[in-house]
Motif scaffolding. Sequence first.
Motif, PDB file in Angstrom:
ATOM      1  N   LEU A  89       1.479  -9.719  -8.588  1.00  0.00           N
ATOM      2  CA  LEU A  89       2.372  -8.688  -9.114  1.00  0.00           C
ATOM      3  C   LEU A  89       1.895  -7.293  -8.753  1.00  0.00           C
ATOM      4  N   ASN A  90       0.588  -7.060  -8.879  1.00  0.00           N
ATOM      5  CA  ASN A  90       0.074  -5.726  -8.598  1.00  0.00           C
ATOM      6  C   ASN A  90       0.130  -5.399  -7.108  1.00  0.00           C
ATOM      7  N   LYS A  91      -0.124  -6.386  -6.269  1.00  0.00           N
ATOM      8  CA  LYS A  91      -0.014  -6.129  -4.830  1.00  0.00           C
ATOM      9  C   LYS A  91       1.427  -5.816  -4.449  1.00  0.00           C
ATOM     10  N   THR A  92       2.363  -6.560  -5.024  1.00  0.00           N
ATOM     11  CA  THR A  92       3.775  -6.265  -4.787  1.00  0.00           C
ATOM     12  C   THR A  92       4.143  -4.895  -5.328  1.00  0.00           C
ATOM     13  N   GLY A  93       3.561  -4.529  -6.470  1.00  0.00           N
ATOM     14  CA  GLY A  93       3.833  -3.218  -7.045  1.00  0.00           C
ATOM     15  C   GLY A  93       3.396  -2.087  -6.134  1.00  0.00           C
ATOM     16  N   PHE A  94       2.197  -2.210  -5.552  1.00  0.00           N
ATOM     17  CA  PHE A  94       1.738  -1.184  -4.615  1.00  0.00           C
ATOM     18  C   PHE A  94       2.658  -1.110  -3.402  1.00  0.00           C
ATOM     19  N   SER A  95       3.051  -2.269  -2.902  1.00  0.00           N
ATOM     20  CA  SER A  95       3.913  -2.294  -1.725  1.00  0.00           C
ATOM     21  C   SER A  95       5.265  -1.639  -2.002  1.00  0.00           C
ATOM     22  N   LYS A  96       5.861  -1.967  -3.149  1.00  0.00           N
ATOM     23  CA  LYS A  96       7.174  -1.414  -3.472  1.00  0.00           C
ATOM     24  C   LYS A  96       7.093   0.080  -3.790  1.00  0.00           C
ATOM     25  N   MET A 141      -1.977   0.642   2.454  1.00  0.00           N
ATOM     26  CA  MET A 141      -2.159  -0.789   2.208  1.00  0.00           C
ATOM     27  C   MET A 141      -3.345  -1.334   3.003  1.00  0.00           C
ATOM     28  N   ASP A 142      -3.497  -0.883   4.243  1.00  0.00           N
ATOM     29  CA  ASP A 142      -4.595  -1.385   5.083  1.00  0.00           C
ATOM     30  C   ASP A 142      -5.945  -0.789   4.691  1.00  0.00           C
ATOM     31  N   GLN A 143      -5.961   0.498   4.322  1.00  0.00           N
ATOM     32  CA  GLN A 143      -7.235   1.176   4.056  1.00  0.00           C
ATOM     33  C   GLN A 143      -7.707   1.026   2.611  1.00  0.00           C
ATOM     34  N   LYS A 144      -6.794   0.891   1.659  1.00  0.00           N
ATOM     35  CA  LYS A 144      -7.172   0.914   0.252  1.00  0.00           C
ATOM     36  C   LYS A 144      -6.897  -0.405  -0.471  1.00  0.00           C
ATOM     37  N   VAL A 145      -5.683  -0.883  -0.379  1.00  0.00           N
ATOM     38  CA  VAL A 145      -5.297  -2.040  -1.194  1.00  0.00           C
ATOM     39  C   VAL A 145      -5.933  -3.329  -0.682  1.00  0.00           C
ATOM     40  N   SER A 146      -5.778  -3.607   0.590  1.00  0.00           N
ATOM     41  CA  SER A 146      -6.299  -4.866   1.122  1.00  0.00           C
ATOM     42  C   SER A 146      -7.814  -5.002   0.971  1.00  0.00           C
ATOM     43  N   PRO A 147      -8.636  -3.949   1.188  1.00  0.00           N
ATOM     44  CA  PRO A 147     -10.086  -4.104   0.999  1.00  0.00           C
ATOM     45  C   PRO A 147     -10.522  -4.171  -0.467  1.00  0.00           C
ATOM     46  N   ALA A 148      -9.658  -3.815  -1.401  1.00  0.00           N
ATOM     47  CA  ALA A 148     -10.031  -3.845  -2.824  1.00  0.00           C
ATOM     48  C   ALA A 148     -10.331  -5.278  -3.241  1.00  0.00           C
ATOM     49  N   TYR A 149     -11.291  -5.429  -4.181  1.00  0.00           N
ATOM     50  CA  TYR A 149     -11.792  -6.757  -4.539  1.00  0.00           C
ATOM     51  C   TYR A 149     -10.697  -7.731  -4.971  1.00  0.00           C
ATOM     52  N   PRO A 150      -9.764  -7.361  -5.853  1.00  0.00           N
ATOM     53  CA  PRO A 150      -8.771  -8.361  -6.287  1.00  0.00           C
ATOM     54  C   PRO A 150      -7.857  -8.839  -5.172  1.00  0.00           C
ATOM     55  N   PHE A 151      -7.681  -8.037  -4.128  1.00  0.00           N
ATOM     56  CA  PHE A 151      -6.706  -8.369  -3.096  1.00  0.00           C
ATOM     57  C   PHE A 151      -7.350  -8.904  -1.827  1.00  0.00           C
ATOM     58  N   GLN A 152      -8.669  -9.151  -1.864  1.00  0.00           N
ATOM     59  CA  GLN A 152      -9.328  -9.763  -0.721  1.00  0.00           C
ATOM     60  C   GLN A 152      -8.986 -11.253  -0.636  1.00  0.00           C
ATOM     61  N   GLN A 153      -8.961 -11.754   0.576  1.00  0.00           N
ATOM     62  CA  GLN A 153      -8.659 -13.172   0.758  1.00  0.00           C
ATOM     63  C   GLN A 153      -9.733 -14.055   0.146  1.00  0.00           C
ATOM     64  N   GLU A 154     -10.985 -13.597   0.200  1.00  0.00           N
ATOM     65  CA  GLU A 154     -12.084 -14.366  -0.389  1.00  0.00           C
ATOM     66  C   GLU A 154     -11.898 -14.507  -1.902  1.00  0.00           C
ATOM     67  N   THR A 155     -11.429 -13.439  -2.543  1.00  0.00           N
ATOM     68  CA  THR A 155     -11.166 -13.498  -3.987  1.00  0.00           C
ATOM     69  C   THR A 155     -10.100 -14.527  -4.309  1.00  0.00           C
ATOM     70  N   MET A 156      -9.045 -14.533  -3.516  1.00  0.00           N
ATOM     71  CA  MET A 156      -7.976 -15.494  -3.738  1.00  0.00           C
ATOM     72  C   MET A 156      -8.456 -16.919  -3.476  1.00  0.00           C
ATOM     73  N   ASN A 157      -9.306 -17.105  -2.471  1.00  0.00           N
ATOM     74  CA  ASN A 157      -9.833 -18.447  -2.186  1.00  0.00           C
ATOM     75  C   ASN A 157     -10.699 -18.949  -3.339  1.00  0.00           C
ATOM     76  N   THR A 158     -11.556 -18.071  -3.881  1.00  0.00           N
ATOM     77  CA  THR A 158     -12.387 -18.454  -5.024  1.00  0.00           C
ATOM     78  C   THR A 158     -11.522 -18.823  -6.228  1.00  0.00           C
ATOM     79  N   LEU A 159     -10.506 -18.046  -6.466  1.00  0.00           N
ATOM     80  CA  LEU A 159      -9.600 -18.340  -7.570  1.00  0.00           C
ATOM     81  C   LEU A 159      -8.906 -19.678  -7.360  1.00  0.00           C
TER      82      LEU A 159
END
Length: 866
Positions: A253-260, A278-296
């Motif tokens: 939801l938050n990633k979609t919120g930033f995008s919208k 999105m490339d410089q700030k949102v994607s490198p942020a801890y909650p939106f990293q792919q590794e975070t999603m994989n761990t979850l």
Amino acid sequence: MKFSHSIQFNAVPDWSNNYISYSNLKKLIYQLEKHVNQTHGHTQDAESSPLLNGNAEDPDTVFRRALDLELEKICSFYQSKEREIYEDVGVLLRDEQVFEEDADGLEQDQGDGALRSTSAGAGRARSGSIFRSIGFSGRQRRASTMSASLDEPDEDGDSDDEDPDETEHLNKHRFSAGKERRRSEGAPASESRASRELSRFQRRASESRRLSQGIDDFNDQAFSALYDTGLTLKKRTVSLYVSLCELKSFIQLNKTGFSKALKKYDKILDRALKPVYMDQKVSPAYPFQQETMNTLQDNIKSVESAYADLVTKGDLSEAQRELRLHLREHVVWERNTVWREMIGIERKAQAANMGIGRSFLGGATDPVRARRQGDEAEDGGAKELSTPVGRVRCPRWLFSPSFFLLLAIIAVFVVLLIVPIMKKPEQQNCLAMLVFVSLLWATEVIPLFVTSLLIPFLIVVLRIVRSDEKPHHRLDPKSAAKYAFAAMWTPVIMLLLGGFAIAAALSKYQIAKKIATLVLSKAGTRPRTVLITNMFVAMVASMWISNVAAPVLCFSIIEPILRNLPADSNFTKALILGIALASNIGGAASPIASPQNIIALQNMTPQPSWGVWFFVALPVCIISILLIWLLLLVTFQPGKGTTIVPIRPMKDKFSGVQWFITAVTVGTIVLWCVSHQLEAVFGDMGVIAILPLVLFFGTGILTKEDFNNFLWTIIILAAGGLSLGRAVDSSGLLHTIAGAITAKVQGLSLYGVLVVFASLILVIATFISHTVAALIILPLIHQVGAGMKEPHPNLLVMGGALMCSAAMGLPTSGFPNMTAIMMEDSQTGQRYLRVFHFISRGIPSSIITLLIVISLGYGLMLAVGL
């Protein structure tokens, strides 16, 4: 659903303050937009931009700063919540492992209980076992492993319930008593040994039963403890699964919120910040990293596996299905309980706004009356009356003014049925029905379409219709029913449905909005040019998507302009009022633009082609809009001190579906325009209307939900009106009334008759619905025109239809006016227009259109041969 609402309805209630503040970011975007436009318009001062403290700071910097704060808030909350939930997952997995060991141990104890020894060391519980929590001692554990066999006695003679010596003494006592009794009865002495053996067996059996009962009691306690622990673990597993899914939803939801938010910022301020941020700030942020999603995702799989081992005997797919069911139940419960209050508050706010909007009609907006209405609703809409026989509860609507008005209309209907006015009974009944239905439509004491549904009922019961062949005789109820229902469904109704299908497709796939924004983007920023362009866009939109949807579309397009103008700006008033008046005029521009045009086609013989309609209606509409534009310029003077934000076109390219819809729409319109030349193929325009219905619904472009959303109340209203017209004509009443009116206007020319009826319709349609005015007046006009020495019924009917759309002197005169009066400033909540604006500009606009119809329109209709 708007994304701001989507966040509210999908967010975890306890985490609601930690989601992206999308609504605040939208407000900031609009403030930045106003600041930029004010700066470009050289009207900037320190007070006009409190957000930037009067400094001409780059909007990107301001918006980035707001986004950074939101991103920091989200990351901080996510990390703490993730740590908490992952710790709970680790504890759950350890407890689940211990539970499995205890379950296996108990199962093994039950299987080997008859063979295991009763040594003290064998029954000691494992360290960390769940059974320690219920206080099982070593002595209890040893008892649980005793043999339940009846073949060997208990060597220790240990029992929890009875002392063995006391049991032995009791058995000896019973044996001695039995021996003495047998001796007194003459029993042989040889039975004494057998009796002793029997007594011994009974004693050992009694001891065995006591031991078995103790074992069963303990096993029941062990199973109960194990079951309770398993149930607790199951609940914890489900709860953690829900928490992990909520954590995943939080990220999405938050990633979609930033995008919208970034997309809206780029669209409104014409920037390109989204890809960079999105490339410089949102994607490198801890909650939106792919590794975070994989761990979850790994933790979710671990919980699913634990649930499978615990509940579904290792079946992972079944465990996933059950967990998804639990998640769905949780979401449904949460929305039906936690959010019910929020939805209720939002609905109350909307109702309050609607009440404010209806105040010009005399609606109650004072809190006392509103509270009283709420109390009445809670009371079930009943009112108590004191009578000689006691207190009686009656519905409150029995005491409303509408109910007394309905009674008065029914009384008029009964009087007209009884008092002889017409010579023939079918005409007498038809007159009563016509007056009754007209009064119901005009007063709207019951819904308009309900009145239309009454028409076939009254036609049959009152035996109004007659046979078409001479000599005319009254039809019996069975034949009258077929006649009435056949009149309700005609090719004209199919034409209306085809128009609804085209309008739905153009709106659903934003084709109309794309075309409108493209045209408006070329208008520039000059107030008078923007005003006339919006008026013509509203007219064209009314032609194809109806004059009900057109103003809604146009008002949504001009929102950026309205946001950047003061609420009391003259240009704002002129723009909103201009769109409403142009939408009314556009309702006459094509045969499917409004229901009154459909009714007019039904009353024209032969029906004109679309080409003929366009030849007459388009010049009348265009000249009328130009003159109304000049009226608005003179009365509002909107160009003074007005800075307009240019409207940018939608950048999305036409998709294949949109091109297909456009091709079908254009093809259908072309076929409608040349329908007379194709009568040998299609027979009627209503048959051509089937093409868009089949192509749009058959291909899935429109769904059954879109079909259900058609304006079926309008269709029923039009169908009832068509049935009424056929009945009045069949009874002979219309011919009689038309003959009387013709005699009154006998000295008038065709032009004079047009002026009289056009003026009459203008007055009637101003106070009642345009469609209702057409239903009542157009059949009569057709008969009057047919009875003249030089019959021109089609000319009079089309002139009357044009005037139905031109009635726009009050806020209630049409759908566009009602939509315009409800428009209000988003910041102050004040309506842009007042009733005075409609009276002072709407009435002159109606008179201007009347003059155009009886001059230019009359000449065009004569030229085309109507």
